[in-house]
Write an enzyme that holds these catalytic residues in place. Structure first.
Site, short mmCIF file in Angstrom:
data_model
loop_
_atom_site.label_atom_id
_atom_site.label_comp_id
_atom_site.label_asym_id
_atom_site.label_seq_id
_atom_site.Cartn_x
_atom_site.Cartn_y
_atom_site.Cartn_z
N GLU A 193 114.92 62.37 52.97
CA GLU A 193 115.01 62.16 51.52
C GLU A 193 115.07 63.51 50.80
O GLU A 193 115.94 63.75 49.99
CB GLU A 193 113.77 61.36 51.07
CG GLU A 193 113.75 61.05 49.59
CD GLU A 193 112.40 60.46 49.15
OE1 GLU A 193 111.40 60.60 49.90
OE2 GLU A 193 112.35 59.88 48.05
N HIS A 194 114.10 64.38 51.11
CA HIS A 194 114.03 65.72 50.50
C HIS A 194 114.12 66.77 51.59
O HIS A 194 113.40 66.69 52.58
CB HIS A 194 112.68 65.93 49.80
CG HIS A 194 112.36 64.92 48.75
ND1 HIS A 194 111.36 63.99 48.91
CD2 HIS A 194 112.88 64.71 47.52
CE1 HIS A 194 111.29 63.24 47.82
NE2 HIS A 194 112.20 63.64 46.96
N GLN A 253 104.45 65.69 49.46
CA GLN A 253 104.89 64.33 49.74
C GLN A 253 103.79 63.53 50.45
O GLN A 253 103.64 62.34 50.21
CB GLN A 253 106.19 64.31 50.56
CG GLN A 253 107.38 64.89 49.80
CD GLN A 253 107.53 64.29 48.41
OE1 GLN A 253 107.73 63.10 48.25
NE2 GLN A 253 107.41 65.12 47.37
N HIS A 310 101.48 61.33 48.39
CA HIS A 310 101.95 60.08 47.77
C HIS A 310 101.34 58.86 48.44
O HIS A 310 101.04 57.86 47.79
CB HIS A 310 103.47 59.95 47.91
CG HIS A 310 104.22 60.55 46.75
ND1 HIS A 310 104.04 60.13 45.47
CD2 HIS A 310 105.16 61.51 46.70
CE1 HIS A 310 104.84 60.81 44.66
NE2 HIS A 310 105.52 61.67 45.38
N ASP A 333 111.20 66.57 41.27
CA ASP A 333 110.56 65.31 40.87
C ASP A 333 110.43 65.20 39.36
O ASP A 333 110.25 64.10 38.83
CB ASP A 333 109.15 65.22 41.49
CG ASP A 333 109.21 64.89 42.97
OD1 ASP A 333 110.22 64.31 43.41
OD2 ASP A 333 108.25 65.22 43.69
N HIS A 381 150.32 32.31 47.98
CA HIS A 381 150.37 33.76 47.77
C HIS A 381 151.82 34.22 47.81
O HIS A 381 152.29 34.93 46.91
CB HIS A 381 149.58 34.49 48.86
CG HIS A 381 148.09 34.49 48.69
ND1 HIS A 381 147.34 33.35 48.75
CD2 HIS A 381 147.22 35.50 48.44
CE1 HIS A 381 146.06 33.67 48.57
NE2 HIS A 381 145.96 34.96 48.38
#
Lengths: 436, 436
Positions: free
Chosen positions: A326-327, A258, A261, A360, A419
């Site tokens: 996230e992971h 990661q 990235h 991924d 109503h």
């Protein structure tokens, strides 16, 4: 790599600082983007053509905004067979997983005789933003477009900038495989505007998904409401919970997967073994040296990486939930029991033989996942993001008589005369005359 | 009421104008709200206390921000029995409907031996914004809080401003019934800030839902990302598709039931019977005269109301889908067949005995529904809004060997060396050394 030790003095402050760390520098491009959206809305194709010339250094006409079927086929044919096969294998597995997400409708008649239900239907047209340049990931094309197609979306409209006219063959092959029905060579805020408002050439869509730079993200926020959007993705994150029985090199590479990235990515290791932590750090240095993207990865590890020591791995779940990664990798023997104790994570990779990167590409689950602690309240991309629900209610005179009086009482309590009367008039009562 | 006739010259332009009509005047309160959020973030309770004094003319201390159990019980006891019973009946029915929305997890092992799944879990804490003043609707408390409780949310935190110290007993009774676990007497952007960032007295939540004015809506947009939010609700809408066999008064009152909410509300009738359209207009005038909120309703009808004549009701579904209404009534005999042909609507009320208002209170389905054509891509509030999904992936050495090479091929094609290596290293291959 910075180290924290759970339970030791100062840990809470350090952990809170780690959680609160600002990793994104939000560029303020709102004004610029507002101008681009307005121009596309007003001048349509002409604005698209201007911006594409300016930002992508590419001459297009209304007639060549779309990437034609022959161009796609030709590009796809240039993809090496091994890559094409890998892409096909990934697509097949992503389809199989996401097909299980198709929701069930329901319809029932209750004890009062009221017939109730909910019905799911697909969005009619979805726009998939695909970044150009270095972040042009064919895997992202699959991950965004396949769920749309499985949901039943008729128009899957891809936009991808082609700076200086350079097409990425693997991206086009992925689009073909994933079932994109239209592809346009445009990007940036102008592409988002075209998808949201439409132009003479590009019919508007109902929902826009896919990652992009600051301009794309700002444009998506601004068109939200006119169309639906997916979450705004932040920098990647991985959290690995590992005991001392792992190969340190495996865990080091997972952390780097990661970190490579983006400098703003975050990699965290939680372990109960200080010696193992040392071995992972040593392995990190070795592995970094071999990486093509070593500078980015080293920067990410230095700026945002962390090792958290715990006295007992049983203490890990509470920390994991606060990080809401996230992971999450659980590289321990009894990974299933540990996973049971965790609530907030985008995706969990279980055991020592499940590197995050498998998710991924080919595991089949989606790689578009919630970042920046948003796994506390949001989910990865799914078929449901391309569908919406309609509630169904049906009364007959008897069931309306059974439940209607309660509606009249509440509507009157809220001061909403019409109503109340819309129910009462069907019960052959006329309370509105009394309240008028 | 303006009339359009489908298929006649000029219809397309008039219909497009109707669809494009701007009904909300978006106040630009972004800057003010930004200041309020920053103040609460910085000064916590003290800022809340200041704003509450200033905007609600109410003296509170940190100790009296919460509305106590005794105060709630006392207020609830003041609610007339008929209203309390109606509220209980509504709550029970809303619970029964929403319980069916609880999603299913899945877990399976595929042909490659990969174990995959998805697991749903509840958000830990939800904030429910309840407006004060005239728009304080106890029914909205039920509609927002009950789905949260059914999802499994532990903390259901309600905020409700009490201008000049006035509590709405029915709102507190609804909160009690719906299972709110904390209630604070704060409102506006400052309440949204407290929910998102927390203060010494109020622990932060993960998701904020509920309607509010321009300040509340702007605050929700600005805290989005820190917490999840629901959709930003626009003015109400009703679309009635009716043949000439209906009682014109019934249909007129149904149109008024949304018009009475707000001058910006929109009521549209589609019918194939021009004579019936005339009778509905005549009934509208009579019914309007009897309404407590007649000025608002008349204004809404005059500004945004429309009757669309069609030659055949079979032409209605295409128009309905383009309008994508929040509420749709199908007052025809074969309402089920007509409903089958419609795709974009928040909720459908079937047949002549199902006034929309029944869904606002006691039908059981949610009354928080997508407005402003967003039913094309979004759904009403549901249990799913208080839950999120975690993906599960587990490989063993054999299944990783089966699918790993495709992941390595794609990672290398994308130039992500550590991604490739994190898989390859477990396959006893060392491709990163080759690419380094």
């Amino acid at each position: 790599m910075r180290r924290l030790h759970a339970g030791r003095p100062g840990f809470e402050a350090d952990f809170a600082a780690l959680l609160g760390e600002k990793r994104e520098s939000a560029e303020d491009v709102d004004q610029t983007v507002r101008g681009i959206l307005a121009a596309v809305r007003e001048r349509g194709d002409a604005a698209l053509i201007d911006y594409t010339k300016r930002f992508d250094r590419l001459d297009v006409t209304a007639g060549t905004l779309a990437i034609g079927a022959d161009e796609i086929a030709e590009a796809a044919a240039r993809v090496p067979a091994a890559q094409r096969d890998a892409l096909a294998r990934a697509a097949e597995r992503i389809e199989a997983y996401h097909s299980r997400q198709l929701p069930q409708d329901f319809r029932f008649v209750d004890a009062d005789g009221v017939s109730l239900g909910q019905r799911w239907s697909a969005v009619a047209a979805a726009g998939i933003y695909v970044p150009g340049g270095t972040a042009a990931y064919p895997s992202s094309v699959l991950m965004n477009a396949i769920p749309a197609r499985i949901a039943g979306v008729e128009r899957v409209v891809m936009v991808v900038p082609t700076p200086d006219g350079r097409l990425n063959p693997l991206v086009l092959a992925a689009a073909q495989l994933a079932g994109a029905t239209e592809i346009y060579r445009i990007g940036g805020a102008q592409a988002v505007a075209a998808l949201a408002y439409g132009t003479a050439t590009i019919a508007p869509v109902d929902k826009i998904v896919g990652p992009g730079n600051a301009w794309v993200a700002a444009a998506k926020r601004q068109v939200f409401g006119t169309v639906g959007i997916d979450m705004i993705a932040g920098p990647s994150e991985i959290l690995v919970v590992a005991d001392g029985q792992n190969d340190p090199a495996w865990i080091a590479v997972d952390l780097l997967s990661q970190a490579e990235h983006d400098s703003a990515a975050q990699s965290i290791l939680i372990t109960d073994d200080a010696g193992f932590a040392d071995r992972v750090e040593a392995a990190l240095a070795r592995e970094l040296a071999m990486l093509p993207r070593r500078e980015i990865a080293a920067d990410s590890i230095a700026r945002h990486g962390a090792i958290i020591l715990v006295d007992d791995l049983a203490d890990a779940p509470a920390l994991v939930d606060r990080i809401a990664p996230e992971h999450l990798e659980l590289a321990v023997d009894d990974c299933e029991a540990l996973a049971e104790r965790i609530r907030h994570a985008g995706a969990i990779f279980l055991g020592r033989h499940t590197p995050e990167a498998i998710g991924d590409y080919v595991a089949g689950s989606n790689h578009v996942l919630p970042t920046a602690r948003s796994a506390r309240f949001s989910s990865g991309l799914s078929v449901l993001d391309f569908m919406k629900r309609t509630s169904i209610v049906r009364c007959d005179p008897a069931s309306l008589a059974a439940i209607g009086p309660a509606a009249v009482a509440l509507a009157e309590a809220e001061g909403l005369g019409a109503h109340a009367r819309s129910v009462a008039i069907r019960l052959n009562d006329r309370p509105a005359e009394k309240t008028a």
